[in-house]
Design a protein around this motif. Structure first.
Motif, PDB file in Angstrom:
ATOM      1  N   ASP B  68      62.222  70.622  68.346  1.00 20.72           N
ATOM      2  CA  ASP B  68      62.737  69.576  67.156  1.00 20.72           C
ATOM      3  C   ASP B  68      64.395  69.688  66.085  1.00 20.72           C
ATOM      4  O   ASP B  68      64.413  68.781  66.283  1.00 20.72           O
ATOM      5  CB  ASP B  68      61.652  68.808  66.638  1.00 20.72           C
ATOM      6  N   PHE B  69      63.915  70.295  65.598  1.00 23.19           N
ATOM      7  CA  PHE B  69      64.871  70.793  64.204  1.00 23.19           C
ATOM      8  C   PHE B  69      66.221  71.367  65.241  1.00 23.19           C
ATOM      9  O   PHE B  69      66.763  70.836  64.302  1.00 23.19           O
ATOM     10  CB  PHE B  69      64.641  71.888  63.640  1.00 23.19           C
ATOM     11  N   THR B  70      66.600  71.956  66.313  1.00 22.11           N
ATOM     12  CA  THR B  70      67.353  72.118  66.670  1.00 22.11           C
ATOM     13  C   THR B  70      68.144  70.702  67.219  1.00 22.11           C
ATOM     14  O   THR B  70      69.322  70.391  67.155  1.00 22.11           O
ATOM     15  CB  THR B  70      67.011  73.508  68.075  1.00 22.11           C
ATOM     16  N   GLY B  71      67.260  69.631  67.849  1.00 21.63           N
ATOM     17  CA  GLY B  71      67.920  68.279  68.077  1.00 21.63           C
ATOM     18  C   GLY B  71      67.708  68.018  66.809  1.00 21.63           C
ATOM     19  O   GLY B  71      68.901  67.162  67.064  1.00 21.63           O
ATOM     20  N   LYS B  72      67.469  67.911  65.708  1.00 22.49           N
ATOM     21  CA  LYS B  72      68.391  67.077  64.668  1.00 22.49           C
ATOM     22  C   LYS B  72      69.476  68.220  64.176  1.00 22.49           C
ATOM     23  O   LYS B  72      69.820  68.139  62.648  1.00 22.49           O
ATOM     24  CB  LYS B  72      67.270  67.270  63.428  1.00 22.49           C
ATOM     25  N   ASP B  73      69.646  69.121  64.014  1.00 25.14           N
ATOM     26  CA  ASP B  73      71.356  70.349  64.187  1.00 25.14           C
ATOM     27  C   ASP B  73      70.615  71.033  62.544  1.00 25.14           C
ATOM     28  O   ASP B  73      71.611  70.973  62.002  1.00 25.14           O
ATOM     29  CB  ASP B  73      72.026  69.252  63.241  1.00 25.14           C
ATOM     30  N   MET B  74      69.079  70.799  62.678  1.00 27.84           N
ATOM     31  CA  MET B  74      68.964  71.664  61.724  1.00 27.84           C
ATOM     32  C   MET B  74      68.954  73.325  61.771  1.00 27.84           C
ATOM     33  O   MET B  74      68.593  74.175  60.424  1.00 27.84           O
ATOM     34  CB  MET B  74      67.432  71.550  60.781  1.00 27.84           C
ATOM     35  N   LEU B  75      68.549  73.558  63.196  1.00 27.63           N
ATOM     36  CA  LEU B  75      69.161  75.556  63.778  1.00 27.63           C
ATOM     37  C   LEU B  75      69.927  75.112  64.906  1.00 27.63           C
ATOM     38  O   LEU B  75      70.703  74.019  65.133  1.00 27.63           O
ATOM     39  CB  LEU B  75      67.499  75.248  64.330  1.00 27.63           C
ATOM     40  N   ARG B  76      70.291  75.816  65.361  1.00 28.26           N
ATOM     41  CA  ARG B  76      71.289  76.632  65.894  1.00 28.26           C
ATOM     42  C   ARG B  76      70.761  77.552  66.891  1.00 28.26           C
ATOM     43  O   ARG B  76      70.356  78.082  67.088  1.00 28.26           O
ATOM     44  CB  ARG B  76      72.702  76.951  65.822  1.00 28.26           C
ATOM     45  N   SER B  85      65.260  83.701  73.235  1.00 26.35           N
ATOM     46  CA  SER B  85      66.338  83.133  72.368  1.00 26.35           C
ATOM     47  C   SER B  85      65.936  83.080  71.215  1.00 26.35           C
ATOM     48  O   SER B  85      65.422  83.639  70.235  1.00 26.35           O
ATOM     49  CB  SER B  85      65.853  81.536  73.017  1.00 26.35           C
ATOM     50  N   TYR B  86      67.159  83.100  70.464  1.00 25.75           N
ATOM     51  CA  TYR B  86      67.305  83.292  68.546  1.00 25.75           C
ATOM     52  C   TYR B  86      67.914  81.826  67.782  1.00 25.75           C
ATOM     53  O   TYR B  86      68.036  80.648  68.596  1.00 25.75           O
ATOM     54  CB  TYR B  86      68.380  83.625  67.909  1.00 25.75           C
ATOM     55  N   PHE B  87      67.051  81.738  67.555  1.00 24.85           N
ATOM     56  CA  PHE B  87      67.350  80.213  66.669  1.00 24.85           C
ATOM     57  C   PHE B  87      67.407  80.985  65.233  1.00 24.85           C
ATOM     58  O   PHE B  87      67.277  81.674  63.998  1.00 24.85           O
ATOM     59  CB  PHE B  87      65.981  79.099  66.496  1.00 24.85           C
ATOM     60  N   ASP B  88      69.277  79.940  64.744  1.00 27.44           N
ATOM     61  CA  ASP B  88      69.877  80.662  63.129  1.00 27.44           C
ATOM     62  C   ASP B  88      70.067  79.410  62.140  1.00 27.44           C
ATOM     63  O   ASP B  88      70.070  78.194  62.636  1.00 27.44           O
ATOM     64  CB  ASP B  88      71.129  80.757  63.777  1.00 27.44           C
ATOM     65  N   THR B  89      69.513  79.526  61.230  1.00 31.01           N
ATOM     66  CA  THR B  89      69.484  78.408  60.262  1.00 31.01           C
ATOM     67  C   THR B  89      70.931  78.113  59.282  1.00 31.01           C
ATOM     68  O   THR B  89      70.855  76.991  58.996  1.00 31.01           O
ATOM     69  CB  THR B  89      68.109  78.707  58.965  1.00 31.01           C
ATOM     70  N   ASN B  90      71.578  78.701  60.118  1.00 30.04           N
ATOM     71  CA  ASN B  90      73.020  78.428  59.302  1.00 30.04           C
ATOM     72  C   ASN B  90      74.126  77.842  60.610  1.00 30.04           C
ATOM     73  O   ASN B  90      74.005  78.297  61.921  1.00 30.04           O
ATOM     74  CB  ASN B  90      73.366  80.005  59.641  1.00 30.04           C
ATOM     75  N   THR B  91      73.906  76.377  60.532  1.00 27.57           N
ATOM     76  CA  THR B  91      74.356  75.447  62.093  1.00 27.57           C
ATOM     77  C   THR B  91      75.904  75.784  61.626  1.00 27.57           C
ATOM     78  O   THR B  91      75.816  74.620  62.373  1.00 27.57           O
ATOM     79  CB  THR B  91      73.823  74.213  61.644  1.00 27.57           C
ATOM     80  N   GLY B  92      76.639  76.015  60.581  1.00 28.45           N
ATOM     81  CA  GLY B  92      77.702  75.832  60.440  1.00 28.45           C
ATOM     82  C   GLY B  92      78.681  76.512  61.102  1.00 28.45           C
ATOM     83  O   GLY B  92      78.305  77.035  62.589  1.00 28.45           O
ATOM     84  N   ASP B  93      80.229  76.864  60.780  1.00 29.60           N
ATOM     85  CA  ASP B  93      81.364  77.259  61.552  1.00 29.60           C
ATOM     86  C   ASP B  93      80.926  78.384  61.325  1.00 29.60           C
ATOM     87  O   ASP B  93      81.439  79.580  60.935  1.00 29.60           O
ATOM     88  CB  ASP B  93      81.911  76.986  62.012  1.00 29.60           C
ATOM     89  N   HIS B  94      80.327  79.890  62.456  1.00 30.55           N
ATOM     90  CA  HIS B  94      80.210  81.092  62.090  1.00 30.55           C
ATOM     91  C   HIS B  94      80.236  81.974  63.610  1.00 30.55           C
ATOM     92  O   HIS B  94      80.161  81.258  64.517  1.00 30.55           O
ATOM     93  CB  HIS B  94      79.779  81.220  60.957  1.00 30.55           C
ATOM     94  N   HIS B  95      80.227  83.303  63.562  1.00 29.51           N
ATOM     95  CA  HIS B  95      80.383  84.143  64.273  1.00 29.51           C
ATOM     96  C   HIS B  95      78.764  85.413  64.314  1.00 29.51           C
ATOM     97  O   HIS B  95      78.057  85.307  63.329  1.00 29.51           O
ATOM     98  CB  HIS B  95      81.148  85.225  64.610  1.00 29.51           C
ATOM     99  N   HIS B  96      78.628  86.409  64.879  1.00 33.92           N
ATOM    100  CA  HIS B  96      77.590  86.979  65.327  1.00 33.92           C
ATOM    101  C   HIS B  96      78.267  88.461  65.478  1.00 33.92           C
ATOM    102  O   HIS B  96      78.688  88.649  66.240  1.00 33.92           O
ATOM    103  CB  HIS B  96      76.607  86.707  66.128  1.00 33.92           C
ATOM    104  N   PHE B  97      77.219  89.609  65.055  1.00 31.03           N
ATOM    105  CA  PHE B  97      77.039  90.802  64.998  1.00 31.03           C
ATOM    106  C   PHE B  97      75.611  90.617  65.610  1.00 31.03           C
ATOM    107  O   PHE B  97      75.063  90.050  65.674  1.00 31.03           O
ATOM    108  CB  PHE B  97      77.154  91.931  63.889  1.00 31.03           C
ATOM    109  N   PHE B  98      75.675  91.684  67.105  1.00 35.48           N
ATOM    110  CA  PHE B  98      74.567  91.519  67.694  1.00 35.48           C
ATOM    111  C   PHE B  98      74.072  92.848  67.521  1.00 35.48           C
ATOM    112  O   PHE B  98      74.939  93.924  68.222  1.00 35.48           O
ATOM    113  CB  PHE B  98      74.676  91.268  69.233  1.00 35.48           C
TER     114      PHE B  98
END
Lengths: 138, 138
Positions: B68-76, B85-98
């Motif tokens: 639900d949160f992802t569908g409302k762009d509160m999560l990515r 699957s991971y969910f990220d609270t930062n929905t802005g433009d950014h990248h990741h170290f894994f």
DNA sequence: ATTTGTGCAAATCGTTTGCATCTGA
DNA sequence: TCAGATGCAAACGATTTGCACAAAT
């Protein structure tokens, strides 16, 4: 029914060189994977392709072969979609377009993407790979 | 037991603004997710965190809330590892170290990566997102 | 009162495993 | 011969689903 012996033997050598026994199943799968240009497959898609060519192989063996090939750097595994893993016959340095609708992948030669600056790796960490995935709708 | 009312109401408004009913479970989960800085969770990790805070919620509801949160762009949602699957609270433009060993993610602000040239999108395709994942061993 | 969300357990789906049998060197 | 492969079916783990019950508007 036997396929072109010339091609067979090339693939056979590749398997031998990798230290993998060229069994009937591995030869057939390697033929599908490496006999043409670069490819992106899933276990399921490779299994179906084999079936459609009347190649008798179990799904478990397809998984085994994909992992064996990946372990010998003949394939690269890619996780993009949580539904299933992709295996890419191109193991060199390159990136991907991911078509969200169809779930298909397309290679992007590494020269086509220029990363001007990378952040330094976190303390004590060494970079093992940089993946760029361009998701496209269409 | 009730938590800080001030914070509660902030989160409550966020849910309302998104058009999601602020139920007890969603409030509690949103509190965990958005009450601190940026976070990366899996359904499992969020479920455990909720349990450790004595929040009564089922795993199915955690999945529902995350979607639900992802569908409302509160999560990515991020798929890096085929295991989960991971969910990220930062929905802005950014990248990741894994971090391959631990399976953990770390944000990379988009200013820290400079992509000098991108290939043109395939005919008829529009880019929906560019993800850069730097895999590190450590 | 009506709509929407929740919890549970069962179902699903991709993937892995255990083990008996087969096969290539 | 015999280590290594294969096939099958069962096991697995993450995620989804169906449905009765509960809570929000």
């Amino acid at each position: 029914m036997r396929q072109n012996t010339l091609v067979d033997s090339t693939v056979m050598e590749r398997l031998r060189a990798a230290g993998l026994r060229p069994t009937r199943q591995r030869l057939a799968l390697a033929q599908i994977l490496f006999g043409q240009g670069d490819r992106h497959v899933t276990a399921e898609s490779l299994f179906n392709e084999a079936k459609s060519q009347r190649i008798d192989v179990s799904l478990a063996t397809v998984y085994n072969a994909l992992h064996d090939f990946t372990g010998k750097d003949m394939l690269r595994e890619i996780s993009i979609d949580s539904n299933s893993s992709y295996f890419d016959t191109n193991t060199g340095d390159h990136h991907h377009f991911f078509f969200e609708r169809s779930g298909k992948l397309q290679d992007i030669p590494s020269e086509h993407i220029n990363i001007a600056s990378l952040p330094e790796a976190p303390a004590g960490a060494q970079i093992s790979r940089v993946d760029v995935i361009i998701r496209v709708k269409a």
